[in-house]
Design an enzyme around this catalytic site. Structure first.
Site, PDB file in Angstrom:
ATOM      1  N   ALA A 123     -24.676  38.800 -36.794  1.00  0.00           N
ATOM      2  CA  ALA A 123     -24.346  40.177 -37.187  1.00  0.00           C
ATOM      3  C   ALA A 123     -22.835  40.316 -37.050  1.00  0.00           C
ATOM      4  O   ALA A 123     -22.331  40.929 -36.131  1.00  0.00           O
ATOM      5  CB  ALA A 123     -25.091  41.185 -36.316  1.00  0.00           C
ATOM      6  N   ALA A 124     -22.102  39.729 -37.987  1.00  0.00           N
ATOM      7  CA  ALA A 124     -20.711  39.361 -37.765  1.00  0.00           C
ATOM      8  C   ALA A 124     -19.691  40.474 -37.954  1.00  0.00           C
ATOM      9  O   ALA A 124     -18.633  40.449 -37.328  1.00  0.00           O
ATOM     10  CB  ALA A 124     -20.340  38.176 -38.664  1.00  0.00           C
ATOM     11  N   ALA A 125     -19.922  41.418 -38.862  1.00  0.00           N
ATOM     12  CA  ALA A 125     -18.907  42.440 -39.135  1.00  0.00           C
ATOM     13  C   ALA A 125     -18.681  43.307 -37.886  1.00  0.00           C
ATOM     14  O   ALA A 125     -19.617  43.527 -37.115  1.00  0.00           O
ATOM     15  CB  ALA A 125     -19.344  43.318 -40.305  1.00  0.00           C
ATOM     16  N   PRO A 126     -17.446  43.741 -37.678  1.00  0.00           N
ATOM     17  CA  PRO A 126     -16.263  43.617 -38.551  1.00  0.00           C
ATOM     18  C   PRO A 126     -15.469  42.318 -38.394  1.00  0.00           C
ATOM     19  O   PRO A 126     -14.476  42.136 -39.068  1.00  0.00           O
ATOM     20  CB  PRO A 126     -15.414  44.816 -38.137  1.00  0.00           C
ATOM     21  CG  PRO A 126     -15.729  45.006 -36.697  1.00  0.00           C
ATOM     22  CD  PRO A 126     -17.193  44.681 -36.555  1.00  0.00           C
ATOM     23  N   GLY A 127     -15.888  41.421 -37.486  1.00  0.00           N
ATOM     24  CA  GLY A 127     -15.284  40.097 -37.458  1.00  0.00           C
ATOM     25  C   GLY A 127     -14.480  39.740 -36.232  1.00  0.00           C
ATOM     26  O   GLY A 127     -13.989  38.614 -36.135  1.00  0.00           O
ATOM     27  N   LYS A 129     -15.402  39.146 -33.099  1.00  0.00           N
ATOM     28  CA  LYS A 129     -16.006  38.050 -32.337  1.00  0.00           C
ATOM     29  C   LYS A 129     -15.998  36.763 -33.156  1.00  0.00           C
ATOM     30  O   LYS A 129     -15.786  35.675 -32.605  1.00  0.00           O
ATOM     31  CB  LYS A 129     -17.417  38.430 -31.906  1.00  0.00           C
ATOM     32  CG  LYS A 129     -17.464  39.611 -30.954  1.00  0.00           C
ATOM     33  CD  LYS A 129     -18.896  39.958 -30.589  1.00  0.00           C
ATOM     34  CE  LYS A 129     -18.952  41.239 -29.775  1.00  0.00           C
ATOM     35  NZ  LYS A 129     -18.539  42.427 -30.579  1.00  0.00           N
ATOM     36  N   GLU A 147     -23.713  39.086 -42.628  1.00  0.00           N
ATOM     37  CA  GLU A 147     -23.633  40.547 -42.623  1.00  0.00           C
ATOM     38  C   GLU A 147     -24.439  41.077 -43.812  1.00  0.00           C
ATOM     39  O   GLU A 147     -24.218  40.648 -44.942  1.00  0.00           O
ATOM     40  CB  GLU A 147     -22.173  41.009 -42.727  1.00  0.00           C
ATOM     41  CG  GLU A 147     -21.982  42.486 -42.947  1.00  0.00           C
ATOM     42  CD  GLU A 147     -22.674  43.356 -41.912  1.00  0.00           C
ATOM     43  OE1 GLU A 147     -23.330  44.336 -42.306  1.00  0.00           O
ATOM     44  OE2 GLU A 147     -22.568  43.053 -40.704  1.00  0.00           O
ATOM     45  N   ASP A 174     -29.616  39.434 -45.110  1.00  0.00           N
ATOM     46  CA  ASP A 174     -30.389  40.053 -44.040  1.00  0.00           C
ATOM     47  C   ASP A 174     -30.572  39.048 -42.909  1.00  0.00           C
ATOM     48  O   ASP A 174     -31.208  38.001 -43.083  1.00  0.00           O
ATOM     49  CB  ASP A 174     -31.751  40.497 -44.601  1.00  0.00           C
ATOM     50  CG  ASP A 174     -32.655  41.108 -43.553  1.00  0.00           C
ATOM     51  OD1 ASP A 174     -32.267  41.203 -42.378  1.00  0.00           O
ATOM     52  OD2 ASP A 174     -33.790  41.495 -43.925  1.00  0.00           O
ATOM     53  N   CYS A 246     -23.657  46.971 -27.570  1.00  0.00           N
ATOM     54  CA  CYS A 246     -22.734  47.948 -26.985  1.00  0.00           C
ATOM     55  C   CYS A 246     -23.532  49.173 -26.551  1.00  0.00           C
ATOM     56  O   CYS A 246     -23.162  50.314 -26.824  1.00  0.00           O
ATOM     57  CB  CYS A 246     -21.609  48.310 -27.950  1.00  0.00           C
ATOM     58  SG  CYS A 246     -22.159  48.970 -29.537  1.00  0.00           S
TER      59      CYS A 246
END
Length: 320
Positions: A123-127, A129, A147, A174, A246
């Protein structure tokens, strides 16, 4: 301009206050309460992929009153009063410095990526990490960054380009389907799962919790469980999976992991290899009178403070 007194600020939602009562130890509660009524210091890291020398970054940040975080090279804490100056600093615009919370970075510290590995960021966005993973790998190896939302996908692409990431391949897909498509493919998987975003709460801006509710927590947990199953399926035997959110809510954290651990006997939690001490407490051993898997005490709930946001991090190992 002086900030309003805390008793003049709107209160946090009652359901969220009850959550704090349940998961925050009494000795940490004053620190947590204070974090909701004052601007936070900003954490920023040096980006070695940009090519700007570390010494130059140190000099620039020193002029803003920055202090290095202990135990981790190239990461600083900048006073809240200098936030605007840091945000508009040329080194940030160029990608030599990256503003990134300490707890967010800690998820990558827990992953402990190595050069040459094949890693999935589910779940990479916004990038942020993804870029830190690439920096830890020295751009050597391969990151599959996934994403599902088009607007966030293009934001991810732009951020990785600005930060000099060349080892990532991006997928508009997905994440719940990835494990089925590429089973047992990756040596490490990061799932920083979409969540109810409780880390964003501040009494200085009631809009920060406008879209939060216990119902959203439950919906987030259902998606997190599906993504976590996909992440485990994509992980090689012997590989490492880091699960983070988070959020403070156990429904999105311990309970998601508890269900998984009780379904599978090839997964075990491990202690987190953090180089920097963060204000954090162990994962819960029980919730609402229900015992949880004993391994969950190895997870960590990062507490909101003057310089950290709420976060939850667990590191799992898949049996070889």
């Amino acid at each position: 301009m002086d900030r309003p007194a805390s008793d003049a600020l709107p209160p946090l939602p009652a359901a969220f206050t009850a959550l704090l009562d349940a998961v925050i130890p009494a000795e940490h509660r004053p620190m947590v309460e204070a974090s909701y009524v004052e601007p936070k210091d900003v954490v920023v890291r040096h980006n070695p992929l940009h090519g700007t020398p570390l010494a130059l970054a140190e000099r620039a940040l020193g002029a803003l009153g920055a202090e290095p975080l202990p135990g981790v090279e190239g990461v600083w804490r900048v006073p809240a009063a200098a936030r605007a100056a840091l945000t508009h600093h040329p080194l940030v615009g160029q990608g030599a410095l990256a503003i990134q919370g300490a707890a967010s970075q800690a998820a990558v510290w827990a992953l402990d990526p190595k050069p040459g590995e094949e890693i999935l960021d589910l779940a990479a966005a916004p990038g942020g990490k993804t870029a830190l993973i690439a920096a830890r790998m020295g751009n050597r190896g391969r990151i599959a960054a996934v994403e599902p939302l088009r607007a966030r996908f293009f934001r991810l692409k732009a951020n990785l380009q600005r930060l000099g990431v060349t080892c990532a391949q991006l997928y508009l897909k997905d994440g719940t389907q990835v494990g089925r498509l590429v089973p047992q493919r990756f040596e490490r998987v990061l799932l920083d799962a979409p969540c109810s975003s409780e880390a964003q709460f501040t009494r200085l801006d009631p809009a920060s919790w406008a879209h939060w509710s216990p119902r959203k927590v439950r919906a987030s947990a259902a998606l997190q469980a599906r993504l976590l199953r996909s992440a485990v399926q994509a992980l090689k035997p012997g590989g490492v999976l880091v699960y983070s959110t988070c959020s403070l809510s156990p429904e999105e954290n311990e309970l998601v992991l508890d269900a998984l651990l009780r379904q599978r006997d090839d997964l075990a939690l491990e202690a987190l290899p953090w180089p920097c001490p963060l204000p954090a407490v162990a994962g819960l051993g029980a919730w609402q009178g229900r015992p949880l898997h004993p391994d969950l005490r190895l997870a960590r709930r990062v507490l909101p403070s003057r310089w950290t946001d709420a976060f939850f991090i667990a590191r799992l190992r898949k049996a070889g």
